[in-house]
Every structure is written in C-alpha cells, then in structure tokens.
Design a protein around this motif. Structure first.
Motif, PDB file in Angstrom:
ATOM      1  N   THR A  49       0.829  -1.206   0.000  1.00 56.25           N
ATOM      2  CA  THR A  49       0.000   0.000   0.000  1.00 56.25           C
ATOM      3  C   THR A  49       0.861   1.253   0.000  1.00 56.25           C
ATOM      4  OG1 THR A  49      -1.724  -1.176   1.201  1.00 56.25           O
ATOM      5  CG2 THR A  49      -1.823   1.229   1.233  1.00 56.25           C
ATOM      6  N   LEU A  50       1.928   1.245   0.773  1.00 55.21           N
ATOM      7  CA  LEU A  50       2.786   2.419   0.853  1.00 55.21           C
ATOM      8  C   LEU A  50       3.691   2.580  -0.365  1.00 55.21           C
ATOM      9  CD1 LEU A  50       3.729   2.228   4.626  1.00 55.21           C
ATOM     10  CD2 LEU A  50       2.076   3.746   3.530  1.00 55.21           C
ATOM     11  N   ALA A  51       3.847   1.540  -1.176  1.00 55.02           N
ATOM     12  CA  ALA A  51       4.718   1.605  -2.350  1.00 55.02           C
ATOM     13  C   ALA A  51       4.241   2.639  -3.362  1.00 55.02           C
ATOM     14  CB  ALA A  51       4.813   0.233  -3.008  1.00 55.02           C
ATOM     15  N   ARG A  52       2.953   2.910  -3.394  1.00 56.71           N
ATOM     16  CA  ARG A  52       2.452   3.892  -4.363  1.00 56.71           C
ATOM     17  C   ARG A  52       2.916   5.302  -4.046  1.00 56.71           C
ATOM     18  NH1 ARG A  52      -3.906   4.816  -3.331  1.00 56.71           N
ATOM     19  NH2 ARG A  52      -3.993   2.590  -3.166  1.00 56.71           N
ATOM     20  N   TYR A  53       3.337   5.553  -2.818  1.00 56.03           N
ATOM     21  CA  TYR A  53       3.794   6.883  -2.432  1.00 56.03           C
ATOM     22  C   TYR A  53       5.276   7.107  -2.681  1.00 56.03           C
ATOM     23  CZ  TYR A  53      -0.773   7.037  -0.321  1.00 56.03           C
ATOM     24  OH  TYR A  53      -2.119   6.990  -0.123  1.00 56.03           O
ATOM     25  N   VAL A  54       5.967   6.106  -3.196  1.00 54.01           N
ATOM     26  CA  VAL A  54       7.370   6.258  -3.565  1.00 54.01           C
ATOM     27  C   VAL A  54       7.409   7.068  -4.860  1.00 54.01           C
ATOM     28  CG1 VAL A  54       9.461   5.028  -4.262  1.00 54.01           C
ATOM     29  CG2 VAL A  54       7.989   4.083  -2.472  1.00 54.01           C
ATOM     30  N   PRO A  55       8.155   8.167  -4.872  1.00 49.64           N
ATOM     31  CA  PRO A  55       8.155   9.009  -6.081  1.00 49.64           C
ATOM     32  C   PRO A  55       8.848   8.305  -7.250  1.00 49.64           C
ATOM     33  CG  PRO A  55       9.744   9.817  -4.479  1.00 49.64           C
ATOM     34  CD  PRO A  55       8.988   8.708  -3.816  1.00 49.64           C
ATOM     35  N   HIS A  56       8.303   8.505  -8.435  1.00 48.39           N
ATOM     36  CA  HIS A  56       8.902   7.979  -9.649  1.00 48.39           C
ATOM     37  C   HIS A  56       8.644   8.960 -10.781  1.00 48.39           C
ATOM     38  CE1 HIS A  56       4.785   6.448  -9.520  1.00 48.39           C
ATOM     39  NE2 HIS A  56       4.806   6.481 -10.829  1.00 48.39           N
ATOM     40  N   ALA A  57       9.473   8.878 -11.823  1.00 50.72           N
ATOM     41  CA  ALA A  57       9.381   9.811 -12.948  1.00 50.72           C
ATOM     42  C   ALA A  57       8.203   9.453 -13.843  1.00 50.72           C
ATOM     43  CB  ALA A  57      10.674   9.778 -13.759  1.00 50.72           C
ATOM     44  N   ARG A  58       7.473  10.465 -14.257  1.00 45.76           N
ATOM     45  CA  ARG A  58       6.362  10.289 -15.202  1.00 45.76           C
ATOM     46  C   ARG A  58       6.630  11.157 -16.432  1.00 45.76           C
ATOM     47  NH1 ARG A  58       0.819  10.120 -11.644  1.00 45.76           N
ATOM     48  NH2 ARG A  58       1.533   8.504 -10.255  1.00 45.76           N
ATOM     49  N   PRO A  59       6.388  10.614 -17.622  1.00 43.66           N
ATOM     50  CA  PRO A  59       6.609  11.429 -18.818  1.00 43.66           C
ATOM     51  C   PRO A  59       5.567  12.539 -18.920  1.00 43.66           C
ATOM     52  CG  PRO A  59       5.628   9.325 -19.393  1.00 43.66           C
ATOM     53  CD  PRO A  59       5.943   9.275 -17.917  1.00 43.66           C
ATOM     54  N   GLU A  60       6.004  13.662 -19.479  1.00 42.69           N
ATOM     55  CA  GLU A  60       5.075  14.776 -19.671  1.00 42.69           C
ATOM     56  C   GLU A  60       4.181  14.482 -20.869  1.00 42.69           C
ATOM     57  OE1 GLU A  60       6.749  18.652 -19.727  1.00 42.69           O
ATOM     58  OE2 GLU A  60       8.219  18.146 -18.192  1.00 42.69           O
ATOM     59  N   PRO A  61       2.890  14.826 -20.776  1.00 41.41           N
ATOM     60  CA  PRO A  61       1.996  14.562 -21.909  1.00 41.41           C
ATOM     61  C   PRO A  61       2.340  15.442 -23.104  1.00 41.41           C
ATOM     62  CG  PRO A  61       0.858  15.791 -20.182  1.00 41.41           C
ATOM     63  CD  PRO A  61       2.204  15.425 -19.642  1.00 41.41           C
ATOM     64  N   ALA A  62       2.140  14.897 -24.295  1.00 52.75           N
ATOM     65  CA  ALA A  62       2.393  15.636 -25.525  1.00 52.75           C
ATOM     66  C   ALA A  62       1.303  16.685 -25.719  1.00 52.75           C
ATOM     67  CB  ALA A  62       2.420  14.677 -26.704  1.00 52.75           C
ATOM     68  N   PRO A  63       1.655  17.817 -26.290  1.00 57.56           N
ATOM     69  CA  PRO A  63       0.629  18.840 -26.536  1.00 57.56           C
ATOM     70  C   PRO A  63      -0.391  18.361 -27.568  1.00 57.56           C
ATOM     71  CG  PRO A  63       2.707  19.461 -27.555  1.00 57.56           C
ATOM     72  CD  PRO A  63       2.971  18.226 -26.738  1.00 57.56           C
TER      73      PRO A  63
END
Length: 130
Positions: A40-54
């Motif tokens: 449950t707590l693993a979802r709060y570990v920060p990770h990189a997310r790609p920015e959405p394309a315009p």
C-alpha cells in the motif's frame, strides 16, 4: 507497470503460502500485515512520469476517424473469455490437485504457481515491448 506489480505480488503471496503453511498464527498474521502495508505504501514512492504531448488543434489536428466497433467487440469478447479461463484456473486447479491426487493442503498453492509465474513473465515482456 501496474499489471506487473500485481502479478509479482500474487506470485510472492503464493510463495509465502508455500513457505508458511507450518507457521503459527502470530507469525503468519505479522507477515500478512506487513506485506500489504508495504504494498500500500509503495504507491507513495516518487517515480518519474513522462510529460503529456501537446494536443494539436486547427490545421495541424489529425483527421477524425470512426471507431472500428467490430474489432473492438471481438477484442472485448476475447478479454472476457480470457478472464473467465483465468478465474477458472486459479479457482479450480487447487481443488483438482487436492481432491484428485489427495495432496496435502500445504501443497495446494503449487497448483497455481506456474500459471502465476507465466502471467508475470508475459506481463513483463509486454511492458518491455510496449
């Protein structure tokens, strides 16, 4: 990514069931509380997310297309059938192993372990290619 995570958790849970069938209640309860809390707590570990394309608009926007409903319906029916078979395997394989071969209850988790490992490998391969 999420499919791999949940498949890995299920495989881990199967191994835990195989390893802890002779443990006492207190030790099993401790493991069953710590692992879900960690998941449950693993979802709060920060990770990189790609920015959405315009989103393109005006003359640069792609032409609107109609949806291929026949193909989507076929894909939907295939997915429903897959999950029906998936549920049948995970539900009835342990029962078959226990009643047909008179295996001890501690080995019932072995019935679904190969299936779950293959599921994890296929989801990892799909995530790596797509």
């Amino acid at each position: 990514m999420a499919g791999e995570f949940f498949a890995a958790i299920v495989v881990l849970g199967t191994f835990i069931a195989l390893a802890t069938h002779r443990w006492g209640f207190a030790l099993s309860a401790a493991v069953l509380i710590i692992l879900p809390a960690a998941a449950t707590l693993a979802r709060y570990v920060p990770h990189a997310r790609p920015e959405p394309a315009p989103i393109a608009s005006g003359a640069d926007a792609p032409a609107a297309r109609s949806l291929p409903w026949r193909r989507l319906r076929t894909l939907g029916l295939a997915l429903v059938e897959f999950y029906m078979v998936d549920t049948a395997v995970t539900t009835w394989a342990p029962t078959y192993l226990h009643h047909t071969f008179a295996s001890p209850a501690s080995l019932v988790a072995v019935a679904t372990l190969p299936y779950l490992v293959c599921s994890l490998l296929s989801r990892s391969a799909a995530a790596a290619t797509g």
